[in-house]
Design a protein around this motif. Structure first.
Motif, short mmCIF file in Angstrom:
data_model
loop_
_atom_site.label_atom_id
_atom_site.label_comp_id
_atom_site.label_asym_id
_atom_site.label_seq_id
_atom_site.Cartn_x
_atom_site.Cartn_y
_atom_site.Cartn_z
N SER A 208 29.30 56.67 14.30
CA SER A 208 28.91 57.18 15.73
C SER A 208 28.36 56.35 16.76
CB SER A 208 27.47 58.03 15.23
OG SER A 208 26.45 57.07 14.82
N GLU A 209 28.51 55.01 16.33
CA GLU A 209 28.02 53.87 17.27
C GLU A 209 29.25 53.06 18.04
OE1 GLU A 209 24.06 52.18 15.43
OE2 GLU A 209 25.75 51.89 14.13
N GLN A 210 30.26 53.81 18.07
CA GLN A 210 31.55 53.25 18.63
C GLN A 210 31.33 52.89 19.92
OE1 GLN A 210 34.20 53.09 16.58
NE2 GLN A 210 34.69 51.52 18.09
N GLN A 211 30.55 53.67 20.53
CA GLN A 211 30.42 53.24 22.30
C GLN A 211 29.67 51.90 22.29
OE1 GLN A 211 28.33 55.93 24.63
NE2 GLN A 211 28.68 54.92 26.52
N ASP A 212 28.47 51.63 21.61
CA ASP A 212 27.72 50.37 21.72
C ASP A 212 28.62 49.27 21.21
OD1 ASP A 212 25.53 51.65 22.61
OD2 ASP A 212 24.20 51.29 20.87
N ALA A 213 29.53 49.62 20.08
CA ALA A 213 30.50 48.34 19.71
C ALA A 213 31.37 48.10 20.56
CB ALA A 213 30.94 49.11 18.41
N GLY B 182 26.23 44.92 14.38
CA GLY B 182 26.63 43.94 15.44
C GLY B 182 26.60 44.76 16.69
N ASP B 183 26.74 46.20 16.86
CA ASP B 183 26.77 46.92 17.78
C ASP B 183 25.55 46.82 18.85
OD1 ASP B 183 25.67 48.53 15.67
OD2 ASP B 183 25.12 49.90 17.37
N SER B 184 24.19 46.67 18.08
CA SER B 184 23.01 46.83 19.03
C SER B 184 22.15 45.99 18.53
CB SER B 184 22.88 48.40 18.99
OG SER B 184 22.17 48.94 17.63
N GLY B 185 20.83 46.03 19.32
CA GLY B 185 19.89 45.19 19.04
C GLY B 185 20.01 43.59 18.42
N PRO C 141 21.18 56.73 14.64
CA PRO C 141 20.84 55.50 14.65
C PRO C 141 20.36 55.22 16.00
CG PRO C 141 23.26 55.56 14.60
CD PRO C 141 22.63 57.12 14.69
N GLY C 142 20.61 55.61 17.15
CA GLY C 142 20.07 55.26 18.44
C GLY C 142 20.94 54.40 19.14
N THR C 143 20.77 54.23 20.23
CA THR C 143 21.79 53.41 21.02
C THR C 143 21.19 52.62 22.10
OG1 THR C 143 23.36 53.66 23.05
CG2 THR C 143 22.05 55.52 22.77
MG MG Z 1 23.29 50.64 16.62
#
Ligand code: MG
Ligand code: NAD
Length: 300
Positions: free
Chosen positions: A89-94, A63-66, A30-32
């Motif tokens: 997989s988006e834990q870091q952005d979150a 809500g993690d990104s964008g 899903p990108g970061t």
């Molecule tokens: Mg994301």
């Protein structure tokens, strides 16, 4: 840099943010946000709250990104408690969003999980309500987009996943949320200009966005007498990880935003004020609507 907080300073929308050509690296879905070049503006330093959502309790998907990250930042600064959902997989952005907002004194939590799963959608709403002591705003921002040149290369699996992530999740989350929302609550969905002006290479995605517009209108009529409003925001091109992670071919990412009158993509923070307006009491006579934030290409 010109401060957007000084209302007496005129800001030229054509030069406020970068325009094409872009040379951001290709990502896998899903990108970061970490890999976006230039970085996106989610309001980290540019969004100032005015208490417009004081005391509200908001669940925000994606809500993690964008755009979802910008909505989370704006809602927290407007005084809302916030729970964000994202993929595992988006834990870091979150984590970045949670740490930033906690550092500002906001009540914020992240809950990871896949919205293509009905049982998860139900438990997400339950856990969010438990964490915040109730739920009176649902903002559906999560969505997936994978371009395909030809219907022949569009698999049933992709078609299914796009509809599950973009449309079924909306049905499941709204159903679970409405069961516990008091009068005065608000739901804000995320459509797209693709609902009105679909690209040939986004057959499945554009169809889900048209479904979201109809879903928003029908649900708004259904729950109006309960005192609950349902609206949608329809962005045009916005600078997020969605596009370089398979949403568009890289040659189109390079020229992203050139097709709109303002000649650049929007930034996530430029979408946030519409979500704030539609979630807040200020829009109390608005329901069933889809508001565009497109850089100048009209919706219908
Ligand atoms: Mg994301
Ligand atoms: P983004 O990649 O930053 O956000 C999309 C989010 O959707 C991801 O962060 C992810 O957490 C979530 N998501 C996707 N599949 C999921 C799943 N199965 N379960 C849980 N979460 C899932 O990109 P964005 O551009 O900010 O996208 C946000 C919304 O805006 C999407 O609905 C997108 O369709 C819409 N939109 C974006 C643009 C644009 O140009 N960026 C234009 C119009 C509409």
């Amino acid at each position: 840099m010109t401060s957007p907080h000084d209302a007496s300073t005129l800001i030229d929308p054509t030069t406020r943010y970068p325009g094409p050509p872009f040379d951001t690296p290709k990502q896998s879905a899903p990108g970061t946000v970490q890999k976006l070049e230039p970085p996106a503006d989610h309001g980290e330093t540019s969004y100032r709250g005015h208490g417009r959502l004081a005391g509200r309790k908001a669940l925000i998907t994606g809500g993690d990104s964008g755009i979802g990250r910008a909505v989370a930042i704006a809602f927290a600064r407007e005084g809302a408690s916030v729970v964000i959902n994202h993929l595992p997989s988006e834990q870091q952005d979150a984590d970045e969003v949670v740490q930033r907002l906690e550092g500002e004194g906001a009540t914020v939590r992240s809950i990871a999980g896949d919205l293509k799963d009905e049982a998860f959608c139900q438990s997400l709403v339950d856990r969010a309500a438990q964490a915040m002591g109730g739920l009176d705003i649902l903002v559906n921002v999560a969505g997936r987009q994978t371009h395909q040149q030809d219907i022949a290369s569009l698999t049933t699996a992709q078609f299914d996943e796009t509809f599950k992530a973009n449309v079924y999740s909306l049905f499941w989350l709204c159903k679970a949320a409405l069961a516990r929302m008091p009068a005065g609550s608000t739901i804000v969905n995320t459509a797209s200009i693709q609902a009105y002006q679909p690209s040939d290479i986004l057959l499945d995605y554009a169809s889900t966005k048209a479904a979201i517009v109809a879903f928003t209108k029908a649900l708004a009529k259904q729950v109006a007498q309960k005192g609950i409003r349902v609206n949608a925001v329809a962005p045009g091109p916005v600078w997020t990880a969605l596009q370089p992670s398979g949403g568009q071919p890289m040659e189109k990412v390079r020229e992203f935003g050139a097709q709109v009158p303002l000649k650049r993509p929007g930034q996530p923070v430029e979408c946030a004020p519409l979500y704030v307006l539609l979630a807040s009491n200020e829009s109390s006579f608005v329901t069933g609507e889809t508001y565009g934030v497109t850089g100048g290409n009209p919706l219908p």
